[in-house]
Design a protein around this motif. Sequence first.
Motif, PDB file in Angstrom:
ATOM      1  N   THR A  20       0.569  -1.357   0.219  1.00 19.79           N
ATOM      2  CA  THR A  20       0.076  -0.210  -0.332  1.00 19.79           C
ATOM      3  C   THR A  20       0.486   1.194  -0.348  1.00 19.79           C
ATOM      4  OG1 THR A  20      -0.064   0.162   2.130  1.00 19.79           O
ATOM      5  CG2 THR A  20      -1.750  -0.518   1.061  1.00 19.79           C
ATOM      6  N   PHE A  21       0.186   2.439   0.105  1.00 22.69           N
ATOM      7  CA  PHE A  21       0.905   3.550  -0.505  1.00 22.69           C
ATOM      8  C   PHE A  21       1.902   3.843   1.353  1.00 22.69           C
ATOM      9  CE2 PHE A  21      -1.899   4.723  -3.672  1.00 22.69           C
ATOM     10  CZ  PHE A  21      -1.020   5.325  -4.231  1.00 22.69           C
ATOM     11  N   GLU A  22       1.003   3.025   2.566  1.00 19.63           N
ATOM     12  CA  GLU A  22       1.240   3.382   4.139  1.00 19.63           C
ATOM     13  C   GLU A  22       2.751   2.782   3.927  1.00 19.63           C
ATOM     14  OE1 GLU A  22      -2.177   3.748   2.585  1.00 19.63           O
ATOM     15  OE2 GLU A  22      -2.219   5.050   3.032  1.00 19.63           O
ATOM     16  N   GLY A  23       3.156   1.590   2.875  1.00 19.03           N
ATOM     17  CA  GLY A  23       3.960   0.803   3.213  1.00 19.03           C
ATOM     18  C   GLY A  23       3.816  -0.350   3.761  1.00 19.03           C
ATOM     19  N   GLY A  37      13.148  14.327 -12.754  1.00 19.52           N
ATOM     20  CA  GLY A  37      13.709  13.486 -11.143  1.00 19.52           C
ATOM     21  C   GLY A  37      14.261  14.521 -10.568  1.00 19.52           C
ATOM     22  N   ILE A  38      14.167  15.545 -10.153  1.00 20.22           N
ATOM     23  CA  ILE A  38      14.538  15.626  -8.949  1.00 20.22           C
ATOM     24  C   ILE A  38      14.085  16.553  -8.185  1.00 20.22           C
ATOM     25  CG2 ILE A  38      15.485  18.472  -7.886  1.00 20.22           C
ATOM     26  CD1 ILE A  38      17.463  18.278 -10.506  1.00 20.22           C
ATOM     27  N   ILE A  39      12.224  16.654  -8.320  1.00 20.42           N
ATOM     28  CA  ILE A  39      11.097  16.970  -8.181  1.00 20.42           C
ATOM     29  C   ILE A  39      10.859  15.871  -7.506  1.00 20.42           C
ATOM     30  CG2 ILE A  39       8.688  17.673  -8.196  1.00 20.42           C
ATOM     31  CD1 ILE A  39       9.492  19.507 -10.076  1.00 20.42           C
ATOM     32  N   THR A  40      11.090  14.877  -7.839  1.00 17.72           N
ATOM     33  CA  THR A  40      10.157  13.795  -7.289  1.00 17.72           C
ATOM     34  C   THR A  40      11.515  13.329  -6.304  1.00 17.72           C
ATOM     35  OG1 THR A  40       9.483  12.681  -9.502  1.00 17.72           O
ATOM     36  CG2 THR A  40      10.250  10.799  -8.103  1.00 17.72           C
ATOM     37  N   LEU A  41      12.783  13.155  -6.600  1.00 17.62           N
ATOM     38  CA  LEU A  41      13.229  13.021  -4.953  1.00 17.62           C
ATOM     39  C   LEU A  41      13.295  14.433  -4.587  1.00 17.62           C
ATOM     40  CD1 LEU A  41      17.511  11.909  -6.553  1.00 17.62           C
ATOM     41  CD2 LEU A  41      16.165  10.468  -5.549  1.00 17.62           C
ATOM     42  N   ILE A  42      13.056  15.451  -3.607  1.00 16.54           N
ATOM     43  CA  ILE A  42      12.604  16.006  -3.136  1.00 16.54           C
ATOM     44  C   ILE A  42      11.749  15.273  -2.326  1.00 16.54           C
ATOM     45  CG2 ILE A  42      12.370  18.356  -2.183  1.00 16.54           C
ATOM     46  CD1 ILE A  42      14.206  19.234  -4.874  1.00 16.54           C
ATOM     47  N   SER A  43      10.794  15.046  -3.448  1.00 19.08           N
ATOM     48  CA  SER A  43       9.292  15.157  -3.185  1.00 19.08           C
ATOM     49  C   SER A  43       9.168  14.021  -1.797  1.00 19.08           C
ATOM     50  CB  SER A  43       8.616  14.713  -3.811  1.00 19.08           C
ATOM     51  OG  SER A  43       8.439  13.186  -4.863  1.00 19.08           O
ATOM     52  N   THR A  44       9.868  13.027  -1.909  1.00 14.25           N
ATOM     53  CA  THR A  44       9.877  11.757  -0.625  1.00 14.25           C
ATOM     54  C   THR A  44      10.906  12.359   0.930  1.00 14.25           C
ATOM     55  OG1 THR A  44      12.661  11.320  -0.919  1.00 14.25           O
ATOM     56  CG2 THR A  44      11.236  10.005  -2.718  1.00 14.25           C
ATOM     57  N   LEU A  45      11.191  13.755   0.735  1.00 19.73           N
ATOM     58  CA  LEU A  45      11.425  13.729   1.953  1.00 19.73           C
ATOM     59  C   LEU A  45      10.349  14.779   2.470  1.00 19.73           C
ATOM     60  CD1 LEU A  45      14.660  14.815   1.136  1.00 19.73           C
ATOM     61  CD2 LEU A  45      14.975  12.974   2.139  1.00 19.73           C
ATOM     62  N   ILE A  51       6.514  15.079   1.646  1.00 21.94           N
ATOM     63  CA  ILE A  51       4.923  14.497   0.832  1.00 21.94           C
ATOM     64  C   ILE A  51       5.147  13.307   1.519  1.00 21.94           C
ATOM     65  CG2 ILE A  51       5.074  16.604  -0.060  1.00 21.94           C
ATOM     66  CD1 ILE A  51       4.523  15.043  -2.456  1.00 21.94           C
ATOM     67  N   ASN A  52       3.860  12.810   2.023  1.00 24.91           N
ATOM     68  CA  ASN A  52       3.164  11.592   1.518  1.00 24.91           C
ATOM     69  C   ASN A  52       3.621  11.028   0.597  1.00 24.91           C
ATOM     70  OD1 ASN A  52       0.740  11.393   0.741  1.00 24.91           O
ATOM     71  ND2 ASN A  52       0.110  13.114   2.370  1.00 24.91           N
ATOM     72  N   PRO A  53       3.780   9.288   0.328  1.00 32.40           N
ATOM     73  CA  PRO A  53       3.705   8.765  -0.388  1.00 32.40           C
ATOM     74  C   PRO A  53       2.990   8.769  -1.533  1.00 32.40           C
ATOM     75  CG  PRO A  53       4.347   7.600   2.001  1.00 32.40           C
ATOM     76  CD  PRO A  53       4.233   8.826   2.089  1.00 32.40           C
ATOM     77  N   LYS A  54       1.543   8.370  -0.386  1.00 31.73           N
ATOM     78  CA  LYS A  54       0.728   8.565  -1.574  1.00 31.73           C
ATOM     79  C   LYS A  54       0.675  10.596  -2.709  1.00 31.73           C
ATOM     80  CE  LYS A  54      -4.760   8.451  -2.361  1.00 31.73           C
ATOM     81  NZ  LYS A  54      -6.423   7.864  -1.868  1.00 31.73           N
ATOM     82  N   SER A  55       1.409  11.764  -1.982  1.00 27.15           N
ATOM     83  CA  SER A  55       0.793  12.300  -3.015  1.00 27.15           C
ATOM     84  C   SER A  55       2.582  12.744  -3.945  1.00 27.15           C
ATOM     85  CB  SER A  55       1.216  13.401  -1.545  1.00 27.15           C
ATOM     86  OG  SER A  55      -0.264  13.748  -0.913  1.00 27.15           O
ATOM     87  N   GLN A  56       3.607  11.751  -3.250  1.00 28.63           N
ATOM     88  CA  GLN A  56       4.672  11.618  -4.246  1.00 28.63           C
ATOM     89  C   GLN A  56       4.416  10.753  -5.216  1.00 28.63           C
ATOM     90  OE1 GLN A  56       7.892   9.359  -1.726  1.00 28.63           O
ATOM     91  NE2 GLN A  56       6.674  10.504  -0.002  1.00 28.63           N
ATOM     92  N   PHE A  57       3.377   9.372  -4.993  1.00 31.39           N
ATOM     93  CA  PHE A  57       2.853   9.187  -6.325  1.00 31.39           C
ATOM     94  C   PHE A  57       2.494   9.802  -7.915  1.00 31.39           C
ATOM     95  CE2 PHE A  57      -0.726   6.646  -8.351  1.00 31.39           C
ATOM     96  CZ  PHE A  57       0.365   5.639  -9.124  1.00 31.39           C
ATOM     97  N   ILE A  58       1.069  10.514  -7.254  1.00 26.83           N
ATOM     98  CA  ILE A  58       0.080  11.622  -7.390  1.00 26.83           C
ATOM     99  C   ILE A  58       0.901  12.414  -8.395  1.00 26.83           C
ATOM    100  CG2 ILE A  58      -1.572  13.013  -7.927  1.00 26.83           C
ATOM    101  CD1 ILE A  58      -2.912  11.778  -5.353  1.00 26.83           C
ATOM    102  N   LEU A  59       2.266  13.669  -7.451  1.00 32.03           N
ATOM    103  CA  LEU A  59       2.953  14.312  -8.354  1.00 32.03           C
ATOM    104  C   LEU A  59       4.094  13.982  -8.916  1.00 32.03           C
ATOM    105  CD1 LEU A  59       4.514  16.936  -8.268  1.00 32.03           C
ATOM    106  CD2 LEU A  59       5.787  15.768  -6.335  1.00 32.03           C
ATOM    107  N   PHE A  60       4.353  12.817  -9.072  1.00 34.52           N
ATOM    108  CA  PHE A  60       5.383  11.821 -10.048  1.00 34.52           C
ATOM    109  C   PHE A  60       3.998  11.466 -11.163  1.00 34.52           C
ATOM    110  CE2 PHE A  60       7.074   8.296 -11.888  1.00 34.52           C
ATOM    111  CZ  PHE A  60       8.108   8.241 -12.437  1.00 34.52           C
ATOM    112  N   MET A  61       3.017  11.035 -11.050  1.00 41.15           N
ATOM    113  CA  MET A  61       2.356  10.875 -12.407  1.00 41.15           C
ATOM    114  C   MET A  61       1.702  12.352 -13.239  1.00 41.15           C
ATOM    115  SD  MET A  61       2.041   7.802 -12.446  1.00 41.15           S
ATOM    116  CE  MET A  61       1.026   7.413 -14.180  1.00 41.15           C
ATOM    117  N   ILE A  62       1.394  13.211 -12.478  1.00 43.74           N
ATOM    118  CA  ILE A  62       0.938  15.086 -12.990  1.00 43.74           C
ATOM    119  C   ILE A  62       2.386  14.656 -13.919  1.00 43.74           C
ATOM    120  CG2 ILE A  62       0.985  17.296 -12.618  1.00 43.74           C
ATOM    121  CD1 ILE A  62      -0.971  16.470 -10.526  1.00 43.74           C
ATOM    122  N   LEU A  63       3.955  14.941 -13.179  1.00 46.44           N
ATOM    123  CA  LEU A  63       4.905  14.699 -13.705  1.00 46.44           C
ATOM    124  C   LEU A  63       5.508  14.307 -15.297  1.00 46.44           C
ATOM    125  CD1 LEU A  63       7.600  15.652 -10.793  1.00 46.44           C
ATOM    126  CD2 LEU A  63       6.602  17.584 -12.058  1.00 46.44           C
TER     127      LEU A  63
END
Length: 217
Positions: A39-42, A174-182, A184-196
């Motif tokens: 799950t997104f929560e790991g 790639g840079i934004i995705t790496l920074i996002s892992t520090l 925002i929460n995992p679900k938001s990371q995934f949504i952001l990555f898909m939008i990018l």
Amino acid sequence: MFFKYKNKIILTSVLTILPLFIGLILWNILPAKLPMRFTFEGTVDEYAPKIYLILGLPLFLLVIHLICVFASIYDEKSDKENATILNIVFFSIPVLSISICSFLYAYSLDLLHSLNISSLCCGLAGIMYIILGAAIFKVKQNSTFGFRLPWTMNNEIIWNKTNKLGCYLMLITGIITLISTLFINPKSQFILFMILNLFVALIPCIYSFVLYKLLQN
């Protein structure tokens, strides 16, 4: 062409199925079922018998690896200037196989429960985008790598401009995705990555088509 790359094909194929042999060595201490989906929560929400993952996953990735490799080395438009991209094709699946299987084994042995798989995947995706973005910056026209569209394949100027734009977008993603892992929460990371990803796919296509029309006129 096969004999030119024979040693590299053998080496990377062995690396791809290396987790299979490691899994067999660890067979008796691994649980009967290994995590298959998170799950997104790991947390794990689906398990599979270990034989499927220990044997099936590396062999499946080996097939994907060989398809990618042979499609690349027999590309008629490939040349020495695309050697960096070719090396990425050779080693990306082996690295992926070793990374995924190592994580599954370590997680199953209760060594990585504090690590969130969703954040890990986003981080790896960010690194992959940075590497690929840097690699395609000066890649020449070919039938395998880069932004391959009818108007980019038929015009070297459009090809070069489109791939440079794609390179910048991939690096930014790639840079934004790496920074996002520090932050925002995992679900938001995934949504952001898909939008990018959507921007990376659409913007170069639109840009290249507009450029094609302008050159026509």
